[in-house]
Design an enzyme around this catalytic site. Sequence first.
Site, PDB file in Angstrom:
ATOM      1  N   LYS A   9       9.192  14.805   4.911  1.00 48.23           N
ATOM      2  CA  LYS A   9       9.584  13.396   4.991  1.00 48.23           C
ATOM      3  C   LYS A   9       8.344  12.491   4.901  1.00 48.23           C
ATOM      4  O   LYS A   9       7.211  12.950   5.060  1.00 48.23           O
ATOM      5  CB  LYS A   9      10.344  13.168   6.295  1.00 48.23           C
ATOM      6  CG  LYS A   9      11.645  13.986   6.384  1.00 48.23           C
ATOM      7  CD  LYS A   9      12.428  13.640   7.635  1.00 48.23           C
ATOM      8  CE  LYS A   9      13.707  14.457   7.707  1.00 48.23           C
ATOM      9  NZ  LYS A   9      14.559  14.035   8.842  1.00 48.23           N
ATOM     10  N   TYR A  49      22.123  11.110   2.459  1.00 47.89           N
ATOM     11  CA  TYR A  49      22.577  11.239   3.847  1.00 47.89           C
ATOM     12  C   TYR A  49      23.985  10.677   4.046  1.00 47.89           C
ATOM     13  O   TYR A  49      24.334  10.284   5.164  1.00 47.89           O
ATOM     14  CB  TYR A  49      21.589  10.537   4.780  1.00 47.89           C
ATOM     15  CG  TYR A  49      20.349  11.361   5.112  1.00 47.89           C
ATOM     16  CD1 TYR A  49      20.446  12.577   5.793  1.00 47.89           C
ATOM     17  CD2 TYR A  49      19.078  10.913   4.768  1.00 47.89           C
ATOM     18  CE1 TYR A  49      19.325  13.320   6.108  1.00 47.89           C
ATOM     19  CE2 TYR A  49      17.942  11.653   5.088  1.00 47.89           C
ATOM     20  CZ  TYR A  49      18.072  12.854   5.756  1.00 47.89           C
ATOM     21  OH  TYR A  49      16.963  13.599   6.083  1.00 47.89           O
ATOM     22  N   ASN A 112      10.863  13.281  12.075  1.00 46.07           N
ATOM     23  CA  ASN A 112      10.735  14.684  12.496  1.00 46.07           C
ATOM     24  C   ASN A 112      10.183  15.583  11.381  1.00 46.07           C
ATOM     25  O   ASN A 112      10.467  16.770  11.319  1.00 46.07           O
ATOM     26  CB  ASN A 112      12.070  15.194  13.059  1.00 46.07           C
ATOM     27  CG  ASN A 112      13.203  15.116  12.044  1.00 46.07           C
ATOM     28  OD1 ASN A 112      13.004  14.668  10.925  1.00 46.07           O
ATOM     29  ND2 ASN A 112      14.367  15.577  12.423  1.00 46.07           N
ATOM     30  N   HIS A 115      13.110  18.080   6.627  1.00 44.78           N
ATOM     31  CA  HIS A 115      14.570  18.235   6.564  1.00 44.78           C
ATOM     32  C   HIS A 115      14.854  19.582   5.920  1.00 44.78           C
ATOM     33  O   HIS A 115      14.127  20.012   5.031  1.00 44.78           O
ATOM     34  CB  HIS A 115      15.201  17.125   5.702  1.00 44.78           C
ATOM     35  CG  HIS A 115      16.624  17.414   5.341  1.00 44.78           C
ATOM     36  ND1 HIS A 115      17.670  17.124   6.180  1.00 44.78           N
ATOM     37  CD2 HIS A 115      17.165  18.038   4.257  1.00 44.78           C
ATOM     38  CE1 HIS A 115      18.802  17.547   5.618  1.00 44.78           C
ATOM     39  NE2 HIS A 115      18.514  18.104   4.449  1.00 44.78           N
ATOM     40  N   GLU A 126      22.518  19.356  -1.923  1.00 44.21           N
ATOM     41  CA  GLU A 126      21.193  18.740  -1.755  1.00 44.21           C
ATOM     42  C   GLU A 126      20.224  19.164  -2.871  1.00 44.21           C
ATOM     43  O   GLU A 126      19.429  18.357  -3.343  1.00 44.21           O
ATOM     44  CB  GLU A 126      20.633  19.090  -0.376  1.00 44.21           C
ATOM     45  CG  GLU A 126      21.444  18.422   0.734  1.00 44.21           C
ATOM     46  CD  GLU A 126      20.950  18.741   2.139  1.00 44.21           C
ATOM     47  OE1 GLU A 126      19.986  19.535   2.289  1.00 44.21           O
ATOM     48  OE2 GLU A 126      21.533  18.178   3.083  1.00 44.21           O
TER      49      GLU A 126
HETATM   50  P1  CMP Z   1      17.601  15.665   9.301  1.00 46.35           P
HETATM   51  O1  CMP Z   1      17.540  17.108   9.580  1.00 46.35           O
HETATM   52  O2  CMP Z   1      16.987  15.144   8.067  1.00 46.35           O
HETATM   53  O3  CMP Z   1      19.144  15.192   9.350  1.00 46.35           O
HETATM   54  C1  CMP Z   1      19.528  13.874   9.656  1.00 46.35           C
HETATM   55  C2  CMP Z   1      18.397  13.060  10.187  1.00 46.35           C
HETATM   56  O4  CMP Z   1      18.785  11.932  10.943  1.00 46.35           O
HETATM   57  C3  CMP Z   1      17.577  13.896  11.184  1.00 46.35           C
HETATM   58  O5  CMP Z   1      16.893  14.901  10.535  1.00 46.35           O
HETATM   59  C4  CMP Z   1      16.749  12.810  11.825  1.00 46.35           C
HETATM   60  O6  CMP Z   1      15.675  12.382  10.997  1.00 46.35           O
HETATM   61  C5  CMP Z   1      17.788  11.697  11.913  1.00 46.35           C
HETATM   62  N1  CMP Z   1      18.457  11.705  13.220  1.00 46.35           N
HETATM   63  C6  CMP Z   1      19.301  12.614  13.707  1.00 46.35           C
HETATM   64  N2  CMP Z   1      19.746  12.266  14.927  1.00 46.35           N
HETATM   65  C7  CMP Z   1      19.192  11.088  15.182  1.00 46.35           C
HETATM   66  C8  CMP Z   1      19.263  10.204  16.278  1.00 46.35           C
HETATM   67  N3  CMP Z   1      20.020  10.474  17.360  1.00 46.35           N
HETATM   68  N4  CMP Z   1      18.543   9.081  16.218  1.00 46.35           N
HETATM   69  C9  CMP Z   1      17.795   8.812  15.115  1.00 46.35           C
HETATM   70  N5  CMP Z   1      17.693   9.616  14.038  1.00 46.35           N
HETATM   71  C10 CMP Z   1      18.376  10.751  14.082  1.00 46.35           C
END
Ligand code: CMP
Length: 138
Positions: A9, A49, A112, A115, A126
Amino acid sequence: MERTLSIIKPDGVSRGLIGEVVRRFEKNNIRIAAIKMINMTKIQAQGFYAVHKERPFFASLTDFMSSGPAVVMVLEGENVISKNRELMGATNYKEAAPGTIRADFATDIEKNVVHGSDSPQSAAFEIGYFFNSFEIID
Ligand code: CMP
Protein backbone atom coordinates in the site's frame (compact mmCIF):
# COMPACT_ATOMS: atom_id res chain seq x y z
CA MET A 1 -0.57 -24.08 -7.51
CA GLU A 2 -2.60 -21.13 -6.38
CA ARG A 3 -2.42 -17.39 -7.12
CA THR A 4 -3.25 -14.38 -5.01
CA LEU A 5 -3.09 -10.61 -5.33
CA SER A 6 -0.78 -8.70 -3.03
CA ILE A 7 -0.59 -4.92 -2.72
CA ILE A 8 2.15 -2.96 -0.99
CA LYS A 9 0.00 0.00 0.00
CA PRO A 10 1.04 3.67 -0.32
CA ASP A 11 2.33 3.72 3.29
CA GLY A 12 4.59 0.73 2.56
CA VAL A 13 5.93 2.25 -0.66
CA SER A 14 6.56 5.71 0.82
CA ARG A 15 8.35 4.19 3.82
CA GLY A 16 10.75 2.19 1.63
CA LEU A 17 9.33 -1.25 2.47
CA ILE A 18 9.02 -2.70 -1.07
CA GLY A 19 12.26 -4.70 -0.80
CA GLU A 20 11.48 -5.94 2.70
CA VAL A 21 8.02 -7.21 1.73
CA VAL A 22 9.24 -8.87 -1.48
CA ARG A 23 12.14 -10.47 0.44
CA ARG A 24 9.69 -12.06 2.88
CA PHE A 25 7.66 -13.52 0.02
CA GLU A 26 10.71 -14.89 -1.79
CA LYS A 27 12.23 -16.27 1.41
CA ASN A 28 9.01 -18.20 1.95
CA ASN A 29 9.07 -19.86 -1.45
CA ILE A 30 6.43 -17.61 -2.95
CA ARG A 31 7.00 -16.79 -6.61
CA ILE A 32 6.31 -13.31 -7.97
CA ALA A 33 4.42 -14.02 -11.20
CA ALA A 34 3.67 -10.35 -11.96
CA ILE A 35 4.61 -7.00 -10.43
CA LYS A 36 4.01 -3.33 -11.23
CA MET A 37 3.77 0.06 -9.56
CA ILE A 38 0.53 1.95 -9.98
CA ASN A 39 -1.05 5.12 -8.71
CA MET A 40 -4.70 4.22 -8.20
CA THR A 41 -7.34 6.79 -8.91
CA LYS A 42 -10.08 7.25 -6.32
CA ILE A 43 -12.50 5.54 -8.73
CA GLN A 44 -10.15 2.54 -9.15
CA ALA A 45 -9.78 2.24 -5.37
CA GLN A 46 -13.56 2.40 -4.94
CA GLY A 47 -14.00 -0.38 -7.50
CA PHE A 48 -11.32 -2.53 -5.91
CA TYR A 49 -12.81 -2.22 -2.42
CA ALA A 50 -16.46 -2.29 -3.58
CA VAL A 51 -17.23 -5.08 -1.06
CA HIS A 52 -16.56 -2.55 1.70
CA LYS A 53 -18.67 0.27 0.24
CA GLU A 54 -21.15 0.32 3.15
CA ARG A 55 -18.39 0.39 5.79
CA PRO A 56 -17.72 3.59 7.72
CA PHE A 57 -14.04 3.49 6.71
CA PHE A 58 -14.71 3.23 2.93
CA ALA A 59 -14.15 6.92 2.12
CA SER A 60 -10.98 7.14 4.14
CA LEU A 61 -9.65 3.80 2.83
CA THR A 62 -10.16 4.77 -0.82
CA ASP A 63 -8.59 8.21 -0.20
CA PHE A 64 -5.58 6.48 1.33
CA MET A 65 -5.25 3.86 -1.41
CA SER A 66 -5.30 6.58 -4.09
CA SER A 67 -2.93 8.90 -2.19
CA GLY A 68 0.29 7.69 -3.83
CA PRO A 69 2.04 4.83 -5.58
CA ALA A 70 1.33 1.23 -4.60
CA VAL A 71 2.93 -2.00 -5.82
CA VAL A 72 0.56 -4.70 -7.05
CA MET A 73 1.77 -8.28 -7.43
CA VAL A 74 0.49 -11.67 -8.41
CA LEU A 75 1.96 -14.24 -6.00
CA GLU A 76 2.06 -17.90 -6.88
CA GLY A 77 2.67 -21.00 -4.79
CA GLU A 78 1.05 -23.83 -2.88
CA ASN A 79 -1.68 -22.50 -0.58
CA VAL A 80 -0.39 -19.02 -1.33
CA ILE A 81 -3.64 -17.29 -0.30
CA SER A 82 -3.41 -18.49 3.30
CA LYS A 83 0.40 -18.40 3.33
CA ASN A 84 0.34 -14.72 2.32
CA ARG A 85 -2.27 -13.97 4.97
CA GLU A 86 -0.06 -15.63 7.59
CA LEU A 87 2.93 -13.55 6.51
CA MET A 88 0.85 -10.35 6.58
CA GLY A 89 -0.73 -10.92 10.01
CA ALA A 90 -4.14 -9.69 11.18
CA THR A 91 -5.73 -6.61 9.55
CA ASN A 92 -5.48 -4.82 12.88
CA TYR A 93 -1.73 -4.67 13.50
CA LYS A 94 -2.36 -4.70 17.26
CA GLU A 95 -3.71 -8.24 16.87
CA ALA A 96 -1.08 -9.38 14.34
CA ALA A 97 1.26 -12.19 15.41
CA PRO A 98 4.86 -11.17 16.17
CA GLY A 99 7.14 -11.34 13.14
CA THR A 100 4.36 -10.70 10.63
CA ILE A 101 4.58 -7.79 8.19
CA ARG A 102 1.79 -5.84 9.87
CA ALA A 103 3.08 -6.47 13.41
CA ASP A 104 6.53 -5.30 12.33
CA PHE A 105 5.57 -2.29 10.21
CA ALA A 106 1.88 -1.21 10.34
CA THR A 107 1.09 2.03 12.13
CA ASP A 108 -2.70 2.05 11.93
CA ILE A 109 -5.62 -0.32 11.19
CA GLU A 110 -5.96 1.39 7.79
CA LYS A 111 -2.28 2.04 7.03
CA ASN A 112 -1.40 -1.61 7.40
CA VAL A 113 1.30 -1.82 4.67
CA VAL A 114 -0.08 -4.73 2.67
CA HIS A 115 -3.26 -6.21 1.24
CA GLY A 116 -3.82 -9.85 0.28
CA SER A 117 -6.82 -11.62 -1.26
CA ASP A 118 -8.86 -13.56 1.30
CA SER A 119 -10.30 -16.37 -0.88
CA PRO A 120 -9.91 -17.95 -4.33
CA GLN A 121 -12.96 -15.93 -5.50
CA SER A 122 -11.54 -12.61 -4.34
CA ALA A 123 -8.10 -13.55 -5.74
CA ALA A 124 -9.64 -14.13 -9.19
CA PHE A 125 -11.46 -10.77 -9.06
CA GLU A 126 -8.50 -8.84 -7.64
CA ILE A 127 -5.87 -10.28 -10.04
CA GLY A 128 -8.15 -9.54 -13.00
CA TYR A 129 -8.69 -6.01 -11.69
CA PHE A 130 -5.03 -5.07 -12.18
CA PHE A 131 -3.48 -7.59 -14.60
CA ASN A 132 -4.26 -9.09 -17.96
CA SER A 133 -3.10 -12.61 -18.75
CA PHE A 134 -0.08 -11.39 -20.82
CA GLU A 135 1.35 -9.66 -17.75
CA ILE A 136 1.38 -12.80 -15.60
CA ILE A 137 4.45 -14.93 -16.19
CA ASP A 138 4.07 -18.72 -16.03
P1 CMP B 1 -7.22 -4.78 3.60
O1 CMP B 1 -6.72 -6.13 3.93
O2 CMP B 1 -6.69 -4.09 2.42
O3 CMP B 1 -8.83 -4.84 3.49
C1 CMP B 1 -9.65 -3.72 3.72
C2 CMP B 1 -8.91 -2.59 4.33
O4 CMP B 1 -9.71 -1.65 5.02
C3 CMP B 1 -7.96 -3.11 5.43
O5 CMP B 1 -6.92 -3.83 4.88
C4 CMP B 1 -7.60 -1.81 6.11
O6 CMP B 1 -6.65 -1.05 5.37
C5 CMP B 1 -8.95 -1.10 6.07
N1 CMP B 1 -9.70 -1.33 7.31
C6 CMP B 1 -10.25 -2.47 7.74
N2 CMP B 1 -10.90 -2.29 8.90
C7 CMP B 1 -10.79 -1.00 9.17
C8 CMP B 1 -11.25 -0.19 10.23
N3 CMP B 1 -11.98 -0.69 11.24
N4 CMP B 1 -10.94 1.11 10.20
C9 CMP B 1 -10.21 1.61 9.17
N5 CMP B 1 -9.75 0.89 8.13
C10 CMP B 1 -10.02 -0.41 8.14
